[in-house]
Scaffold this active site. Structure first.
Site, PDB file in Angstrom:
ATOM      1  N   THR A  96       2.713  -2.185  -0.311  1.00 32.24           N
ATOM      2  CA  THR A  96       3.990  -2.090   0.404  1.00 32.24           C
ATOM      3  C   THR A  96       4.033  -3.038   1.599  1.00 32.24           C
ATOM      4  O   THR A  96       3.085  -3.115   2.381  1.00 32.24           O
ATOM      5  CB  THR A  96       4.221  -0.652   0.886  1.00 32.24           C
ATOM      6  OG1 THR A  96       4.252   0.211  -0.238  1.00 32.24           O
ATOM      7  CG2 THR A  96       5.541  -0.530   1.644  1.00 32.24           C
TER       8      THR A  96
ATOM      9  N   GLU B 235       4.634   6.246  -3.418  1.00 27.38           N
ATOM     10  CA  GLU B 235       4.313   5.976  -4.834  1.00 27.38           C
ATOM     11  C   GLU B 235       5.583   6.014  -5.694  1.00 27.38           C
ATOM     12  O   GLU B 235       5.551   6.402  -6.858  1.00 27.38           O
ATOM     13  CB  GLU B 235       3.291   6.984  -5.388  1.00 27.38           C
ATOM     14  CG  GLU B 235       2.133   7.295  -4.488  1.00 27.38           C
ATOM     15  CD  GLU B 235       1.154   6.158  -4.339  1.00 27.38           C
ATOM     16  OE1 GLU B 235       1.343   5.115  -4.990  1.00 27.38           O
ATOM     17  OE2 GLU B 235       0.193   6.311  -3.575  1.00 27.38           O
TER      18      GLU B 235
END
Length: 392
Positions: free
Chosen positions: A139, A371
């Site tokens: 990320t 996730e």
């Protein structure tokens, strides 16, 4: 300190579907949670600290990489055993399960699956014991749900590379010894690179002021011309499919883990409803309270059955990423709703640190997002059943 009296709900006798080994593994993790986590976790949450002393305990229990083969340092267990471990850990706290999930699914799994023999030999045994801790850098500040847009990159520098970029919302980052960072190579292909603490230009500033996962260590990964030997590049990971396969492994653990948190909230609310007297009777005798509790156990049971079936499919090599996505979204949605209903049953006591419900509720607000967000998982299912891509 509120005594941990947890009893696992099993309304459809799902235990009959488990092996004796499964139940023994679950019992050992559950007992460890009761003795090592429950007595202290609220204090760590209040202080926003991660209990680093538990790392070796997690390693001793086999919670790091339990499905990795024994010869590579893992536990050699099946996926139902792994799911039960994650369920029990998150019953204790989502942050504890996150630490184990990251270590096993997002660090050990890619090294085992995509790494060289030398990388496996060097890292996996020490990761399994917790002697070495890792984190997973996918990320970025501007790219969360769209990892294909990542900007982190590396240039060629002879027998080394020069890595530049930044990652954020990285669990375990502040104390991790290694970071598995995903970055673009000079050709623009996404590759996995093992970055080691102490390398010049690599830093992991901690993320402060969180209202969720407060007992979990979260941070950034900052790479400023970090010079890394090419032997630290995962040789068999090329393209976005590699990190996404790691996420599927982690999402499977979350599907089981989130229901662990839901089970804890339900068990707490049920026990309280039987004991709390209002209007001269236990509140569990009132229709609206019974409605909440009946709906909770129904949704928990449905999720338990889905997770068990998903575990069977994973053991047989048949589980799809889309099925894992559905289970992750279902468990998170179920757990968030149950935590909120349980909080209402406890009334004002529901926000007290004497009970775990508010802590679970805050944690689950992260679990339902990381996730893959709730909405992204709905679209993954939608694309799978229609064949039409809503992402582009």
């Amino acid at each position: 300190m509120h005594q941990d009296l947890f009893e696992s709900p099993d309304y459809f006798q799902i235990d009959e579907l488990l092996t004796e080994e499964h139940k023994m593994i679950r019992a050992s993790v559950r007992q460890w949670i009761k003795t090592e986590i429950s007595p202290v976790i609220d204090g760590y949450c209040q202080r926003a600290e991660f209990p680093v002393q538990i790392i070796r305990g997690l390693g001793s229990l086999g919670c790091f990489g339990p499905t990795i083969p024994v010869e590579s340092g893992g536990g050699g267990l099946d996926y139902i055993a792994y799911g039960l471990m994650m369920q029990e850990l998150e019953r204790g706290d989502s942050g504890i399960r996150s630490t184990a999930s990251v270590q096993g699914s997002l660090v050990m799994h890619p090294i085992y699956t995509f790494g060289s023999a030398a990388q496996k030999e060097r890292f996996l045994p020490k990761l399994a014991t917790g002697e070495v801790m890792g984190c997973f850098g996918l990320t970025e500040p501007d790219f969360g749900s769209n990892p294909a847009g990542m900007l982190t990159y590396f240039d060629d520098d002879g027998d080394h590379i020069l890595l530049n970029g930044a990652k954020m919302w990285i669990s375990n980052a502040p104390f991790a010894d290694i970071a598995l960072v995903w970055a673009r190579d000079p050709e623009g292909k996404i590759r996995g690179v093992i970055v080691e603490r102490g390398m010049e230009g690599f830093s992991t500033p901690e993320t402060k002021d969180k209202w969720s996962l407060r007992a979990s260590a979260t941070g950034e990964l900052v790479m400023d011309n970090v010079r890394i030997p090419k032997t630290n590049i995962l040789p068999d990971a090329k393209g976005l499919k590699a990190p996404l396969s790691c996420l599927s492994s982690a999402r499977y653990g979350i599907a089981w883990g989130a229901i662990g948190a839901a089970m804890d909230c339900y068990d707490t609310a049920l026990r309280y409803a039987k004991e709390r007297v209002q209007f001269n009777r236990p509140i569990g005798g009132f229709q609206l309270i019974q409605k909440k509790l009946a709906e909770m156990i129904t949704e928990i049971t449905k999720a338990q059955l889905m997770n068990w079936r998903l575990g069977v499919l994973r053991n047989e090599g048949k589980a799809t990423a889309e099925q894992i996505s559905m289970a992750k979204r279902n468990s998170c949605e179920t757990a968030v709703h149950i935590a909120r209903e349980a909080r209402q049953i406890l009334g004002a006591m529901g926000i007290s640190g004497e009970y775990p419900i508010m802590r679970h509720m805050m944690n689950l607000e992260s679990v339902i997002t990381y996730e893959g967000t709730h909405e992204v998982h709905l679209l993954i299912t939608g694309m799978d059943i229609t064949g039409l891509n809503a992402f582009s």
